[in-house]
Design an enzyme around this catalytic site. Sequence first.
Site, PDB file in Angstrom:
ATOM      1  N   HIS A 108      -4.467  11.751  -1.192  1.00 56.63           N
ATOM      2  CA  HIS A 108      -5.389  10.615  -1.005  1.00 56.63           C
ATOM      3  C   HIS A 108      -6.819  11.127  -0.895  1.00 56.63           C
ATOM      4  CE1 HIS A 108      -5.917   6.372   0.891  1.00 56.63           C
ATOM      5  NE2 HIS A 108      -7.022   6.760   0.306  1.00 56.63           N
ATOM      6  N   HIS A 280      -2.362   5.754   4.712  1.00 57.69           N
ATOM      7  CA  HIS A 280      -3.018   5.844   6.028  1.00 57.69           C
ATOM      8  C   HIS A 280      -2.484   4.867   7.078  1.00 57.69           C
ATOM      9  CE1 HIS A 280      -5.210   2.723   3.991  1.00 57.69           C
ATOM     10  NE2 HIS A 280      -6.045   3.537   3.375  1.00 57.69           N
ATOM     11  N   ASP A 353      -7.479  11.022   3.107  1.00 62.50           N
ATOM     12  CA  ASP A 353      -8.343   9.877   2.794  1.00 62.50           C
ATOM     13  C   ASP A 353      -9.804  10.330   2.767  1.00 62.50           C
ATOM     14  OD1 ASP A 353      -9.316   7.394   2.181  1.00 62.50           O
ATOM     15  OD2 ASP A 353      -8.802   6.453   4.086  1.00 62.50           O
TER      16      ASP A 353
END
Lengths: 472, 318
Positions: A108, A280, A353
Amino acid sequence: MRVTPFAGDFPGVDAGAKRMSERRFISRNPIPESPIPESPNPRTPIISMRSIIIKNGRVIDPSQEMDRVTNLLIADGRIAAYDAVPGGGETVIDASGKIVAPGLIDMHVHLREPGFEEDETIETGTAAALAGGFASIACIPNTDPPIDTQGVVEFIHDRAERADNCNVLVTACVSKNREGKELAEIGQLVEAGAVAFSDDGSPVHDAELMRRALEYCSMFDKPVLSHAEIRELSQHGVMHEGLTSMLLGLSGIPAAAEDVMVSRDIALAEATGGRLHVMHVSTVNSVEALRRAKARGVRVTAEAAPHHFSLCDESLRTFDANFKMNPPLRGREHVEAVIAGLSDGTIDAIASDHAPHSKEKKMQDIDRVPFGVVGLETSLGLVVTKLIEPGHLDWPAAIGKMSLAPARILGLDKGTLQIGAEADVTIIDPNARWTVDPAKFRSKSANTPFAGWELTGRAEVVIVGGRVKFQR
Amino acid sequence: MSTATVDLGPVPSSWKRRHLLGLEELSAEEITLILDKAEVFRQAMDSGERRIPLLTGRTCVNLFFEDSTRTRNSFSLAARRLGAEALDFSTSTSSLSKGETVIDTAKNIEAMGVDAVVVRHRTPGTPLLLANNLRCSVINAGDGPHEHPTQGLLDILTIRRRKGRIKGLTVALVGDIAHSRTARSNIWGLKKLGAKIIVCGPSTLVSPRWAELGIEYSYSLDDILPRVDVLNLLRIQFERQYTRPFPSVREYAHLYAMDRARLAKAKSDVLILAPGPINRGVEVAAEVADGPQSAILDQVTNGVAVRMAVLWLILGQR
């Protein structure tokens, strides 16, 4: 030589991994058996094209349940032998006291190119990935234009090839222009090499479209990655809704905004048999919903981000925009639930992320500042410091969540050190103590909430396809 | 007009702050110090003193990114009465509409040579952002629903002057607690000085989480009325509400407007505050706003005194 099919132990990816073994992984740049070609970019020196022996390292490879000190031989870009004896001529890397792991994978990552080159480029993002220990990353399609056509997938592969840092895998859009109205041309995107599908920060609001996406992607055995958020509940929010947001007067993003969407998507995955991956995960109830779904065999996997197991919403008391991300930093009970989910396997993978934003964007007042923090260069250190050292995960489990698990979710022949596998290797100094200094990041942006933190553990060497691409 | 007879001496060494960002961070002693000095200024004002030139040569800028008349003029008047220069900077004449960040705007104003910036902004934390990025002093004149410290101080001064004390009083804050910076500054200040606080309003605007701070919450004004010493009637912040938290203004007024019938249920010496601008007929009926229990205009006078005290403590001779 092919990699032995994985004996999957995650209910969500088991069938997919088996099917993958029957099908050639579609890659635009399959590494030829031999000889290894010259680097396509003459500016990037190939540090070693010869055989490499990694000596005396503690090899941890969850795909073989291996955890022992050995000498690992890499030849012709592939894992060649264990217990190898140096014969002269090889490059020798002394890994005494170090951990030798499958090349880490961050599934990610926002590379921002094309469209937001002021924040990050494919070149700087992949350099940051290497410095963080990652041999492969999967990028997220919220670019401009978004990754919803073969042309953009090819552009990214081309830029990644020119940067010649780590492997870049492409997550493409579920819907055209990430508008949530009609499906993107998923079949053609698969042909171009897309490994997964997601509208990320513009969650698929229309349940019918999400249902179709799960059904359609299952035909290609690709997962749909869900950024689970009900926008009506979250759209004006800046931080987690709780005591801290109430005291600060900042608009809240309730945990329910995530809980409701995770539950909806699990129901749709269950109904369609499609593969759902929840990005997430940050709340008590979404961890619990995932736990129950897995127990009844729904094909669902999940990831957690380091900031969600390292920080809570009270950090916002400083009003520092580097603590603003989405999903937001949650209350302590949520942080504990994420850690528990990682410990018991409910959460399969750890993904950063990585969301770079230029300094000028982060300098605005906190309502206007965009969501997101960089994470590639702190992820491993946080895993060691916040999960391994306190005893929440052991080393093999942590490495599994950063290599084998994301490889399985994305259907990659990676995340393994089995003989014959492409030689993606990360050598980690588990005892290195270091201080996070954003000025030293390779990333183009420095929006980290961890500046000044003392962390333990970092990557010393990253080998990608048999070539040493990073050495500290 | 009388000449300056107020002699405060140097700023007490116990006052160390360069900024006033909120009441949460102040100690009871610091709050009491501000109130005591404000009392001196209030008495000077009452005796007709209009110029108390303790800040001659200093410059204060009102940097208001959100509309305000009362607070901005109150700060200007306070600065001028202390002999300082006061300059207004409002967004309608600024480059903010051209995309400049709030830090850049503030730095530009600071570069003109100012000693204090009085800032109002719709976003919580903006005064802290400026304090971290400017060398001059920053005074928070309201940051979104977060804090409005001088409003909290002037409310508390008004209560102290009318009731003679704060400790042991029961003070109810009624209305839009969720979006009210006045509520938060009142809560921190009153709590530190030992008052019992009740927050009261519809359940969409009053969170049970206040109980975690030891604050009582109630959805029924009628229930709490007989036992409160002070009622602070907060304005419904329509401009901060993204979705309407109650069905209609009519229904809100029916449940929470302080009118003559409700006044009859309260203690005879109940003190009524409203931080203005008041919505007559919504939070408070005209006959109550203008009645003997109301301290609404007294609050405005105390506002100037409190702001003089704050400016003097922050910019005065040490």
